[in-house]
Enzyme design. Structure first.
Site, mmCIF file in Angstrom:
data_model
loop_
_atom_site.group_PDB
_atom_site.id
_atom_site.type_symbol
_atom_site.label_atom_id
_atom_site.label_comp_id
_atom_site.label_asym_id
_atom_site.label_seq_id
_atom_site.Cartn_x
_atom_site.Cartn_y
_atom_site.Cartn_z
ATOM 1 N N ASP A 24 -9.151 2.595 7.648
ATOM 2 C CA ASP A 24 -8.817 1.498 8.610
ATOM 3 C C ASP A 24 -10.112 1.098 8.985
ATOM 4 O O ASP A 24 -10.757 1.567 9.731
ATOM 5 C CB ASP A 24 -7.922 2.020 9.823
ATOM 6 C CG ASP A 24 -7.711 0.809 10.685
ATOM 7 O OD1 ASP A 24 -7.755 -0.134 10.203
ATOM 8 O OD2 ASP A 24 -7.198 1.263 11.913
ATOM 9 N N ASP A 28 -6.326 -0.881 13.934
ATOM 10 C CA ASP A 28 -4.908 -1.072 14.179
ATOM 11 C C ASP A 28 -4.162 0.137 13.712
ATOM 12 O O ASP A 28 -2.921 0.254 13.775
ATOM 13 C CB ASP A 28 -4.305 -2.327 13.745
ATOM 14 C CG ASP A 28 -4.329 -2.137 12.191
ATOM 15 O OD1 ASP A 28 -4.981 -1.272 11.476
ATOM 16 O OD2 ASP A 28 -3.893 -3.261 11.395
ATOM 17 N N ASP A 32 -6.664 -0.232 5.043
ATOM 18 C CA ASP A 32 -6.684 -1.764 4.630
ATOM 19 C C ASP A 32 -7.616 -1.937 3.636
ATOM 20 O O ASP A 32 -8.719 -1.084 3.160
ATOM 21 C CB ASP A 32 -6.950 -2.677 5.879
ATOM 22 C CG ASP A 32 -8.029 -2.277 6.921
ATOM 23 O OD1 ASP A 32 -9.073 -1.982 6.214
ATOM 24 O OD2 ASP A 32 -7.743 -2.241 7.909
ATOM 25 N N ASP A 101 -0.925 -1.905 -8.935
ATOM 26 C CA ASP A 101 0.427 -1.078 -9.069
ATOM 27 C C ASP A 101 1.370 -1.947 -9.304
ATOM 28 O O ASP A 101 1.576 -3.062 -8.443
ATOM 29 C CB ASP A 101 0.623 -0.296 -7.907
ATOM 30 C CG ASP A 101 1.572 0.923 -8.233
ATOM 31 O OD1 ASP A 101 2.375 0.862 -9.006
ATOM 32 O OD2 ASP A 101 1.372 1.864 -7.412
ATOM 33 N N ASP A 202 5.208 0.923 -12.113
ATOM 34 C CA ASP A 202 6.301 1.636 -11.471
ATOM 35 C C ASP A 202 7.375 1.675 -12.171
ATOM 36 O O ASP A 202 8.029 0.819 -12.766
ATOM 37 C CB ASP A 202 6.505 1.102 -9.961
ATOM 38 C CG ASP A 202 7.070 1.895 -8.981
ATOM 39 O OD1 ASP A 202 6.521 2.831 -8.615
ATOM 40 O OD2 ASP A 202 8.441 1.807 -8.929
ATOM 41 N N GLU A 260 4.638 4.483 -15.381
ATOM 42 C CA GLU A 260 5.260 5.746 -14.715
ATOM 43 C C GLU A 260 6.627 5.827 -15.324
ATOM 44 O O GLU A 260 7.436 4.877 -15.315
ATOM 45 C CB GLU A 260 5.379 5.391 -13.228
ATOM 46 C CG GLU A 260 5.964 6.730 -12.493
ATOM 47 C CD GLU A 260 6.531 6.457 -11.198
ATOM 48 O OE1 GLU A 260 6.603 7.265 -10.572
ATOM 49 O OE2 GLU A 260 7.147 5.352 -11.192
ATOM 50 N N HIS A 333 0.706 9.829 -4.544
ATOM 51 C CA HIS A 333 1.393 9.762 -3.529
ATOM 52 C C HIS A 333 2.841 10.056 -3.476
ATOM 53 O O HIS A 333 3.401 9.890 -2.251
ATOM 54 C CB HIS A 333 1.376 8.117 -3.405
ATOM 55 C CG HIS A 333 2.322 7.437 -4.288
ATOM 56 N ND1 HIS A 333 1.903 7.306 -5.695
ATOM 57 C CD2 HIS A 333 3.571 6.722 -4.107
ATOM 58 C CE1 HIS A 333 2.762 6.401 -6.254
ATOM 59 N NE2 HIS A 333 3.830 6.138 -5.424
ATOM 60 N N ASP A 334 3.509 10.597 -4.536
ATOM 61 C CA ASP A 334 4.821 11.134 -4.611
ATOM 62 C C ASP A 334 4.768 12.668 -4.574
ATOM 63 O O ASP A 334 5.927 13.161 -4.536
ATOM 64 C CB ASP A 334 5.525 10.452 -5.749
ATOM 65 C CG ASP A 334 5.719 9.040 -5.728
ATOM 66 O OD1 ASP A 334 5.837 8.497 -4.466
ATOM 67 O OD2 ASP A 334 5.855 8.391 -6.716
#
Ligand code: GLC
Ligand code: CA
Length: 563
Positions: A24, A28, A32, A101, A202, A260, A333-334
């Site tokens: 970050d 916030d 990013d 992605d 995806d 994927e 990330h899964d």
């Protein structure tokens, strides 16, 4: 080695960034694009070649960006298009490529197309999505959403249902409609013309559904709903669509394409990744990360079995050799953290050894390596007690279904499942250092930091040549040096169950890779034909030991020899 098969995307190492949780830059609490740009040096140091960014497009974030509202705009929290251009430029200056992605099986229900589509039955965008009449007061069929509940959402304005294999805010696009396909090709060109280096696509094998939409089998995993996979994965027109996409877009650029593909068979994978290059470069298959799955899918209380994983991966190694191409991953990330899941994080020593062994065991196989952010540090699962510490829609829905509605699990049992398998394990902030919030943000992070960050972080590992980070760095460097690691043919050797021993072979050269999945000592005898050869130890996770004919492997030991 057939040099005609040489391709840059086979030789490259991919590093996946989950932007929301990476760095970050403005306090916030949300990672990013500028945060990524400030950390490119770290990635360059690791030696990776390609950065895959999880979705950064404008999105209401029902599924953290996998629900896209505008494919040509940047998510506000992540920055601006100028920030993206800067990231791309700085990455390219360092020789790093960027993989986007692309989520085009579905869009957000807030996408302009869907807002139009739902307005009336004859809206010009109506056929951009999959609308069906109900069966009386019930949905068109019994399909479950993979995020639980029905895969159909009733929409009162037109008195019909739309399909969503994922959340109700992720409406499936209708690929049967040529206009949809054209729109997708256009937006792909938009990004490629900007200079991005390829796409991770995806759930791309879901774009063609069985037109009859038959009921699925009720397995209990989704309560009363049925499994849609046989009718939504690898459907009748999927190859036709991908070939068209390849013709219209992909073949016109020198890019990397990764599909994927859940529930993909070997035969299908060979077509998706065919060596003639008419579809995609490589697929992400799931077999090896599903050995713990059972009655309740990933939330089944079952441990993995290394002999299953070994067998499955060997099938993929053999199956796609010379006819297609694999991607190599433990994490993304899964998935939860591999060291906690397949290794052993119960003591600092076993944590370090097993994290290194897992890397060695996987990345010496054939395929393009994928490293998920923090994996190179041995980031662990978080193990939290409260469901309110979790944000992932899949885990929250699973909790609702399996604890509250079906009462399959008690709270504690379900938390145990989520702590082992939940996707947020991969989404806790990247652990940069031991300062507040792991150095990820100066503000309040969008999701809490993993309490283990004081022990596991980048700052302490980049100054320690024995760290997991360095081990990854060395593995990546070895791959650049020895082409046998990229192109050699895999062959599994016989060994006791909790050892995984294989060779990679090209004419006149053999790479021998020995891995122990045991926390205890294990004996291994080198096969006679190999024992006679001259050897060079390329890498290992313990100080070298010169014994050769019979090796006593230490806990989670790994060794790679060039013979
Ligand atoms: C893919 C993504 C996952 C997402 C789903 C729906 O499996 O990797 O994160 O939730 O597709 O887009
Ligand atoms: Ca921010």
């Amino acid at each position: 080695m057939n040099t005609q098969d040489k391709q840059w995307w086979k030789e490259a190492v991919v590093y996946q960034i989950y932007p929301r949780s990476f760095m970050d830059s403005n306090g916030d609490g949300i990672g990013d694009l500028r945060g990524i740009t400030t950390r490119l040096d770290y990635l360059k140091e690791l030696g990776v070649d390609v950065l895959w960014l999880s979705p950064i497009y404008d999105s209401p974030n029902d599924d953290n960006g996998y629900d896209i509202r505008d494919y040509r705009a940047i998510m506000k929290e992540f920055g601006t298009m100028a920030d993206f251009d800067e990231l791309l430029e700085e990455a390219h200056k360092l020789g790093l490529k960027i993989l986007m992605d692309m989520v085009v099986n579905h869009s957000s229900d807030e996408h302009l197309w869907f807002r139009e589509s739902r307005m009336s039955r004859n809206n010009p965008y109506r056929d951009y999505y999959i609308w069906r009449e109900g069966r009386g007061n019930n949905p068109p069929n019994n399909w479950a959403s993979w995020f639980y509940g029905s895969a159909w959402e009733y929409d009162p304005p037109t008195d019909m249902y739309y399909l969503h294999i994922f959340s109700r805010k992720q409406a499936d696009l209708n690929w049967e409609n040529p206009k949809v396909r054209e729109e997708v090709y256009d937006l792909m060109k938009f990004w490629l013309d900007k200079g991005v280096d390829g796409f991770r696509m995806d759930v791309i094998n879901l774009i063609s559904k069985t037109p009859e939409y038959p009921d699925g089998e009720v397995t209990g995993q989704y309560g009363a709903y049925g499994e849609p996979a046989p009718f939504c994965c690898n459907g009748p027109r999927v190859h036709e669509f991908l070939e068209e996409m390849n013709r219209e877009v992909l073949s016109k650029y020198d890019i990397m394409t990764v599909g994927e593909t859940p529930v993909v068979t070997m035969e299908e994978a060979k077509r998706y990744t065919n060596a003639a290059g008419t579809e995609l470069n490589m697929v992400v298959q799931f077999d090896h990360v599903k050995t713990e799955h059972g009655t309740y899918g990933k939330y089944t209380r079952q441990r993995f079995r290394i002999e299953d994983i070994k067998r499955i991966m060997s099938v993929w190694q053999d199956g796609l050799y010379s006819s297609g191409w694999n991607s190599l991953y433990w994490e993304n990330h899964d998935q939860s953290r591999s060291v906690s899941r397949f290794g052993d994080d119960s003591t600092p020593l076993l944590w370090e050894k097993s994290a290194k062994m897992l890397a060695c065991c996987l990345y010496m196989q054939q395929g393009t390596p994928f490293i998920y952010q923090g994996q190179e540090l041995g980031m662990t699962n978080a193990r939290l007690d409260s469901i309110s510490d979790y944000h992932d829609i899949e885990a929250l829905n699973a909790y609702k279904t399996l604890v509250e509605q079906e009462q399959v699990y008690t709270h504690d049992e379900m938390m145990d499942c989520i702590n082992r398998m939940g996707r947020d394990n991969a989404r806790f902030p990247f652990q940069w250092d031991a300062t507040a919030n792991a150095g990820f943000t100066a503000g309040t992070p969008w999701i809490r930091v993993n309490p283990h960050y004081t022990a596991v972080n980048a700052a302490s590992q980049i100054i320690d040549e024995n760290s997991i980070f360095y081990f990854y760095k060395n593995l990546v460097a070895l791959r650049k040096k020895h082409r046998i690691i990229v192109y050699g043919k895999y062959r599994l050797l016989k060994s006791p169950e909790d050892l995984w021993v294989y060779v990679r072979e090209v004419e006149g050269q053999t790479l021998l890779v020995i891995n122990s999945f045991s926390a205890e000592e294990r004996y291994y005898a080198i096969p006679e034909d190999l024992a006679e050869k001259k050897r060079e130890l390329l890498i290992g996770n313990y100080p070298a030991d010169d014994k050769w004919n019979g090796i006593n492997l230490r806990p989670y030991e790994c060794r790679v020899y060039l013979l």
